[in-house]
Scaffold this motif. Structure first.
Motif, PDB file in Angstrom:
ATOM      1  N   UNK A 150       0.864  -0.767   0.100  1.00 14.45           N
ATOM      2  CA  UNK A 150      -0.242   0.255  -0.540  1.00 14.45           C
ATOM      3  C   UNK A 150       0.961   1.415  -0.479  1.00 14.45           C
ATOM      4  N   UNK A 151       1.994   1.786   0.596  1.00 13.15           N
ATOM      5  CA  UNK A 151       2.939   1.921   0.817  1.00 13.15           C
ATOM      6  C   UNK A 151       4.013   2.296   1.798  1.00 13.15           C
ATOM      7  N   UNK A 152       5.462   2.735   1.028  1.00 15.43           N
ATOM      8  CA  UNK A 152       6.726   2.362   1.338  1.00 15.43           C
ATOM      9  C   UNK A 152       7.603   4.122   2.411  1.00 15.43           C
ATOM     10  N   UNK A 153       7.681   3.838   2.618  1.00 14.11           N
ATOM     11  CA  UNK A 153       8.130   4.959   4.381  1.00 14.11           C
ATOM     12  C   UNK A 153       9.482   4.725   4.589  1.00 14.11           C
ATOM     13  N   UNK A 154      10.113   6.024   3.850  1.00 15.85           N
ATOM     14  CA  UNK A 154      11.893   5.787   3.971  1.00 15.85           C
ATOM     15  C   UNK A 154      12.050   6.486   5.488  1.00 15.85           C
ATOM     16  N   UNK A 155      12.248   5.426   6.518  1.00 17.68           N
ATOM     17  CA  UNK A 155      12.369   6.170   8.090  1.00 17.68           C
ATOM     18  C   UNK A 155      14.791   6.158   7.933  1.00 17.68           C
ATOM     19  N   UNK A 156      14.895   7.192   9.288  1.00 18.79           N
ATOM     20  CA  UNK A 156      16.056   7.339   9.412  1.00 18.79           C
ATOM     21  C   UNK A 156      15.606   6.130  10.926  1.00 18.79           C
ATOM     22  N   UNK A 157      17.362   5.330  10.682  1.00 17.15           N
ATOM     23  CA  UNK A 157      16.915   4.675  11.625  1.00 17.15           C
ATOM     24  C   UNK A 157      16.507   4.679  13.174  1.00 17.15           C
TER      25      UNK A 157
END
Length: 487
Positions: A150-157
């Motif tokens: 549905x969605x992809x999130x890119x996060x800092x660890x």
């Protein structure tokens, strides 16, 4: 148009984090992929050579970013970009500042799958490291929509624990049970590939929106890269993992669009200009819905005399057979100190977020977004002033170790006793980072079956030589109190 495209990429040469450049490359690749095989061939055979012909550092920067992508489906474009980059470097064109970092090996793990008890939604999380920088990919999967991403999130660890905590907190408020399982790299790859493939089929069926000035699937004008470039980045990360453990399902074909390669490239140039440069974005979670807590009682004053000793029972929720510890602690122990005491009593290593859920609010590491107040100044007798009071303690928002704390009785302190002290318990606690209650049950099953394919791997993970050293049914009171004395 080509001049503008390359000039806009010149700023990428000086970014600190190569991930920003990778996102620019992913956006370019996503544009070519959206047009199908014919347009991908045009990108590889015409536009990549045209960029190379510019002969500038900005051109090499863009080609290096494109070549950093490694998905199988994008090979015509990415391999052409890598070959062009190599020729330019051989001709002494200066490389971008991040090129050396990008050349360093990418390591990955841990991998996690979270899903609700109705298996309606799941979240796949993978952490990746390169050149001293960590980031995480979080893929939400809709199982009511063919298991599509549905969605992809890119996060800092560093953002990941807060994001996971928000998922658990929202689930608890909605009465939904979240289960967590640690995955091996091949399992993670299989789950993500299935989700991406299902989404690709749906996107192909929907077709491109040629009337939209900016395709939201490619770029969110407020948030940054959309689903499509993040999917390219995700596939590139998957290529660095071991082969999938299970057979892959059928793959979707590319879009059969009516657009020409020039149409696609013009839109890409517009996207680069509108975006202000690609950048990683965080998970924008809605505010939690929390009822107003009761007013926290005042702390004990010196004139009230010494605090009584609380006998509390701390039980691990969901454990079958039960796992619990009975502790004696001063009533004026701070919640932060109680947190450390529970860690020692259960043998948790620490290092993860925690929270106490009480009638007077939530206390842990102060976090305004999660609504957590600091547990440093708050005492046990403030949040549990009476016998039979109960509250909850959660450690590690990924594994989600939930504990019920019950005040059984109070008594005056014994001058001969050093507190805190454990006076009873049942069964060994699960090892840290094993995937929550579900993961622990799976671990027990694997370690009790020498023929299981993961048996030896799990023994090595625990630092054990033989399965007989794994004794989940034992409780060692002396060992617990030794940890309490040294905590």
């Amino acid at each position: 148009m080509l001049t503008d495209l390359v000039d806009d990429a010149s700023a990428l040469a000086e970014v600190d984090d190569p991930l920003e450049a990778e996102l620019a490359g992913a956006l370019f690749v996503a544009m070519s992929r959206a047009g199908g095989e014919e347009i991908m061939a045009a990108f590889a055979g015409a536009f990549i050579p045209a960029i190379e012909a510019r002969g500038t550092r900005a051109a090499l920067t863009l080609l290096t970013a494109i070549g950093a992508m490694g998905g199988e489906a994008e090979k015509p474009v990415t391999e052409a970009a890598r070959a062009a980059s190599a020729r330019m470097r051989a001709n002494s064109v200066p490389a971008p500042t991040w090129a050396d970092d990008l050349a360093q090996p990418l390591t990955a793990g841990p991998f996690t799958r979270m899903h609700d008890d109705q298996d309606i939604m799941s979240v796949l999380i993978g952490v990746f490291q390169r050149a001293g920088r960590d980031h995480a990919l979080m893929i939400t999967v809709d199982h009511q929509h063919c298991g599509a991403a549905e969605q992809i999130y890119l996060l800092d660890a560093e953002e990941l624990p807060t994001a996971v905590a928000a998922i658990h907190q929202g689930a608890r408020q909605d009465g939904v049970k979240i289960s967590t399982k640690k995955l091996g790299a091949p399992e993670f790859r299989w789950h993500v590939e299935q989700a991406l493939e299902a989404r690709a089929v749906h996107d192909e069926e929907d077709g491109p929106n040629d009337d939209a000035p900016v395709d939201a699937n490619l770029l969110d004008e407020e948030e940054g890269p959309g689903y499509a470039p993040l999917a390219v980045l995700t596939r590139s990360r998957l290529e660095t993992l071991p082969p999938t453990r299970r057979p892959r399902g059928a793959t979707a074909s590319g879009h059969a669009a009516d657009r020409t390669a020039m149409d696609v490239l013009q839109q890409f140039a517009a996207l680069i200009g509108n975006s202000g440069g690609p950048a990683a974005f965080g998970l924008d979670l809605p505010p939690a819905r929390r009822p107003a807590p009761a007013k926290l009682p005042a702390k004990r004053k010196k004139s009230n005399g010494p605090a009584p000793i609380y006998q509390i029972k701390v039980g691990l929720r969901g454990a079958k057979p039960p796992i619990w510890r009975r502790l004696l602690v001063p009533g004026d122990i701070t919640l932060n100190r109680l947190h450390q005491t529970i860690l020692a009593a259960f043998g948790w290593h620490g290092g993860h977020l925690h929270v106490f859920d009480t009638a007077y609010g939530q206390f842990g590491r102060a976090d305004r977004d999660l609504g957590h107040r600091s547990d440093g100044p708050v005492t046990l007798e403030q949040v549990a002033p009476a016998i039979k009071d109960k509250f909850r303690y959660t450690y590690d928002f990924g594994d989600d170790w939930e504990h019920d704390i019950l005040v059984e009785k109070t008594a005056p302190a014994d001058p001969a006793t050093t507190y805190p002290v454990c006076i009873g318990g049942r069964r060994a606690a699960p090892p840290d980072d094993c995937g929550g209650i579900w993961g622990y049950q799976d671990l027990i099953e694997v370690l009790t079956d020498p023929s299981h394919p993961e048996h030896q791997e799990r023994l090595e993970w625990l630092g054990l030589d033989h399965r007989d050293q794994f004794t989940p049914d034992t409780f060692d009171l002396d060992q617990v109190n030794q940890r309490l004395r040294t905590r």
